[in-house]
Write an enzyme that holds these catalytic residues in place. Structure first.
Site, PDB file in Angstrom:
ATOM      1  N   ASN A   9      33.085 -33.808 -26.504  1.00  8.65           N
ATOM      2  CA  ASN A   9      33.038 -33.386 -27.902  1.00  8.65           C
ATOM      3  C   ASN A   9      32.165 -32.134 -27.956  1.00  8.65           C
ATOM      4  O   ASN A   9      30.949 -32.222 -27.867  1.00  8.65           O
ATOM      5  CB  ASN A   9      32.434 -34.533 -28.740  1.00  8.65           C
ATOM      6  CG  ASN A   9      32.190 -34.117 -30.178  1.00  8.65           C
ATOM      7  OD1 ASN A   9      32.665 -33.080 -30.631  1.00  8.65           O
ATOM      8  ND2 ASN A   9      31.432 -34.943 -30.897  1.00  8.65           N
ATOM      9  N   LYS A  11      31.635 -30.159 -30.370  1.00  8.87           N
ATOM     10  CA  LYS A  11      31.016 -29.919 -31.686  1.00  8.87           C
ATOM     11  C   LYS A  11      31.194 -28.449 -32.087  1.00  8.87           C
ATOM     12  O   LYS A  11      32.220 -27.858 -31.771  1.00  8.87           O
ATOM     13  CB  LYS A  11      29.548 -30.355 -31.654  1.00  8.87           C
ATOM     14  CG  LYS A  11      29.397 -31.773 -31.078  1.00  8.87           C
ATOM     15  CD  LYS A  11      28.051 -32.379 -31.259  1.00  8.87           C
ATOM     16  CE  LYS A  11      28.056 -33.774 -30.663  1.00  8.87           C
ATOM     17  NZ  LYS A  11      26.805 -34.497 -30.861  1.00  8.87           N
ATOM     18  N   HIS A  95      32.966 -39.262 -36.730  1.00  7.04           N
ATOM     19  CA  HIS A  95      31.749 -39.009 -35.956  1.00  7.04           C
ATOM     20  C   HIS A  95      30.531 -39.115 -36.881  1.00  7.04           C
ATOM     21  O   HIS A  95      30.588 -38.746 -38.045  1.00  7.04           O
ATOM     22  CB  HIS A  95      31.816 -37.611 -35.315  1.00  7.04           C
ATOM     23  CG  HIS A  95      30.717 -37.402 -34.328  1.00  7.04           C
ATOM     24  ND1 HIS A  95      29.448 -37.036 -34.704  1.00  7.04           N
ATOM     25  CD2 HIS A  95      30.692 -37.549 -32.983  1.00  7.04           C
ATOM     26  CE1 HIS A  95      28.691 -36.955 -33.623  1.00  7.04           C
ATOM     27  NE2 HIS A  95      29.416 -37.268 -32.565  1.00  7.04           N
ATOM     28  N   GLU A  97      27.980 -37.394 -37.206  1.00  8.40           N
ATOM     29  CA  GLU A  97      27.562 -36.138 -37.848  1.00  8.40           C
ATOM     30  C   GLU A  97      28.408 -35.861 -39.085  1.00  8.40           C
ATOM     31  O   GLU A  97      27.926 -35.285 -40.054  1.00  8.40           O
ATOM     32  CB  GLU A  97      27.630 -34.983 -36.826  1.00  8.40           C
ATOM     33  CG  GLU A  97      26.453 -35.041 -35.856  1.00  8.40           C
ATOM     34  CD  GLU A  97      26.765 -34.557 -34.453  1.00  8.40           C
ATOM     35  OE1 GLU A  97      27.750 -33.831 -34.262  1.00  8.40           O
ATOM     36  OE2 GLU A  97      26.003 -34.931 -33.532  1.00  8.40           O
ATOM     37  N   GLU A 167      28.716 -45.106 -30.687  1.00  5.87           N
ATOM     38  CA  GLU A 167      27.720 -44.041 -30.563  1.00  5.87           C
ATOM     39  C   GLU A 167      26.503 -44.354 -31.428  1.00  5.87           C
ATOM     40  O   GLU A 167      26.486 -44.020 -32.635  1.00  5.87           O
ATOM     41  CB  GLU A 167      28.319 -42.703 -31.003  1.00  5.87           C
ATOM     42  CG  GLU A 167      29.499 -42.269 -30.179  1.00  5.87           C
ATOM     43  CD  GLU A 167      29.620 -40.740 -30.157  1.00  5.87           C
ATOM     44  OE1 GLU A 167      29.641 -40.175 -29.062  1.00  5.87           O
ATOM     45  OE2 GLU A 167      29.665 -40.127 -31.240  1.00  5.87           O
ATOM     46  N   GLY A 173      22.341 -36.687 -28.807  1.00 11.69           N
ATOM     47  CA  GLY A 173      21.606 -35.427 -28.695  1.00 11.69           C
ATOM     48  C   GLY A 173      20.104 -35.583 -28.536  1.00 11.69           C
ATOM     49  O   GLY A 173      19.354 -34.624 -28.648  1.00 11.69           O
ATOM     50  N   SER A 213      23.956 -39.089 -25.425  1.00  5.48           N
ATOM     51  CA  SER A 213      23.164 -38.611 -24.285  1.00  5.48           C
ATOM     52  C   SER A 213      23.696 -39.086 -22.932  1.00  5.48           C
ATOM     53  O   SER A 213      22.915 -39.435 -22.036  1.00  5.48           O
ATOM     54  CB  SER A 213      21.685 -38.981 -24.449  1.00  5.48           C
ATOM     55  OG  SER A 213      21.158 -38.369 -25.607  1.00  5.48           O
TER      56      SER A 213
HETATM   57  P1  PGA Z   1      25.493 -36.154 -26.931  1.00  7.42           P
HETATM   58  O1  PGA Z   1      26.576 -36.292 -28.109  1.00  7.42           O
HETATM   59  O2  PGA Z   1      26.179 -36.484 -25.643  1.00  7.42           O
HETATM   60  O3  PGA Z   1      25.027 -34.716 -26.996  1.00  7.42           O
HETATM   61  O4  PGA Z   1      24.395 -37.112 -27.239  1.00  7.42           O
HETATM   62  C1  PGA Z   1      27.530 -37.308 -28.099  1.00  7.42           C
HETATM   63  C2  PGA Z   1      28.391 -37.249 -29.324  1.00  7.42           C
HETATM   64  O5  PGA Z   1      27.859 -36.964 -30.407  1.00  7.42           O
HETATM   65  O6  PGA Z   1      29.615 -37.475 -29.269  1.00  7.42           O
END
Ligand code: PGA
Length: 255
Positions: A9, A11, A95, A97, A167, A173, A213
């Site tokens: 992803n 983003k 997601h 976010e 998630e 992140g 992560s």
């Molecule tokens: P990350 O993000 O691997 O940077 O933690 C995962 C995601 O939001 O899909």
């Protein structure tokens, strides 16, 4: 046996040129890899270029979101047919976010899921609790609410084409991955919900990715868990080397 799926992803990262460089590197590195489904989800602006660059490889592309209407006066939105036209086979839905910053709700996730399935895209539906919810002991309640909210009026046949991504928001992140045990208990719980709502067969067929992560260092121990079927990778999907390594380790695990 469920085939593992590793999805990147991206983003809001990568210009068209940067996207092109990244996928060319991945295409080269991952050409011989078998036994794992590979997907990259670039921003809409580079989706078409990315899909074209990946033609002839087994790496697929996906959108990061979609709208449930087919076309019309919906400024800023993207339809299933537009995603397919740009070469996408997958789409990420719900997601955290988007839930956090763009008012995504269970209801909109459900509408997007129905539309993606009807339009022939494979959806990756994201669910997961925030830190305060975990600390309050509400992890299972939140995850159940997300899963059931997404699955309203979704048929058994449709759920077989749906992928979930667990998630935990506190792991996204942050460099703070869930332990394999923490991931496994929620994955097993999601499977239980599917079993209750559909059937034992559906529960054992649906793939559930872990996200938050994920790195080359922790992917193998996460995949050791029986209910973890792959990963949705953010930060580590932005570099050729780290994404390559995550995919390779996933392929080694299931070889
Ligand atoms: P990350 O993000 O691997 O940077 O933690 C995962 C995601 O939001 O899909």
């Amino acid at each position: 046996m469920r085939k593992p799926i590793i999805a990147g992803n991206w983003k809001m990262n990568k210009t068209i040129k940067e996207a092109f460089e990244l996928v060319n590197g991945l295409k080269k590195n991952l050409s011989g890899v078998k036994g794992v489904d590979m997907v990259v989800c670039p921003p809409f602006t580079s989706l078409s270029e990315t899909s074209n660059a990946l033609k002839g490889s087994s790496i697929k592309t996906g959108g990061q979101d979609l709208f449930w209407e087919e076309k019309g006066a919906y400024t800023g939105e993207i339809s299933v047919s537009m995603l397919k036209d740009a070469g996408a086979d997958y789409v990420i839905i719900g997601h955290s976010e988007r839930r956090q910053f763009f008012n995504e709700t269970n209801d909109s996730v459900n509408k997007k899921l129905k539309r993606a399935l009807a339009g022939g895209l494979t959806p990756i539906v994201c669910v997961g609790e925030r830190l305060a919810e975990r600390e309050a002991g509400d992890t299972f309640k939140v995850v159940e609410d997300h899963v059931q909210g997404a699955l309203k009026a979704i048929t058994e046949k449709e759920i077989l084409n749906t992928i979930f991504a667990y998630e935990p928001v506190w792991a996204i992140g942050t460099g703070k991955t869930a332990t394999p045990e923490q991931a496994e208990e929620v994955h097993a719980f999601i499977r239980k919900i599917i079993g209750r709502q559909y059937s034992k067969e559906a529960a054992s067929a649906v793939r559930i990715q872990y996200g938050g992560s994920v790195t080359p260092e922790n992917i193998s121990s996460l995949l050791d868990k029986p209910d973890v079927d792959g990963a949705l990778v953010g930060g580590a999907s932005l570099k050729v080397d780290t994404f390559t390594e995550i995919v390779r380790r996933a392929a080694d695990k299931r070889a």
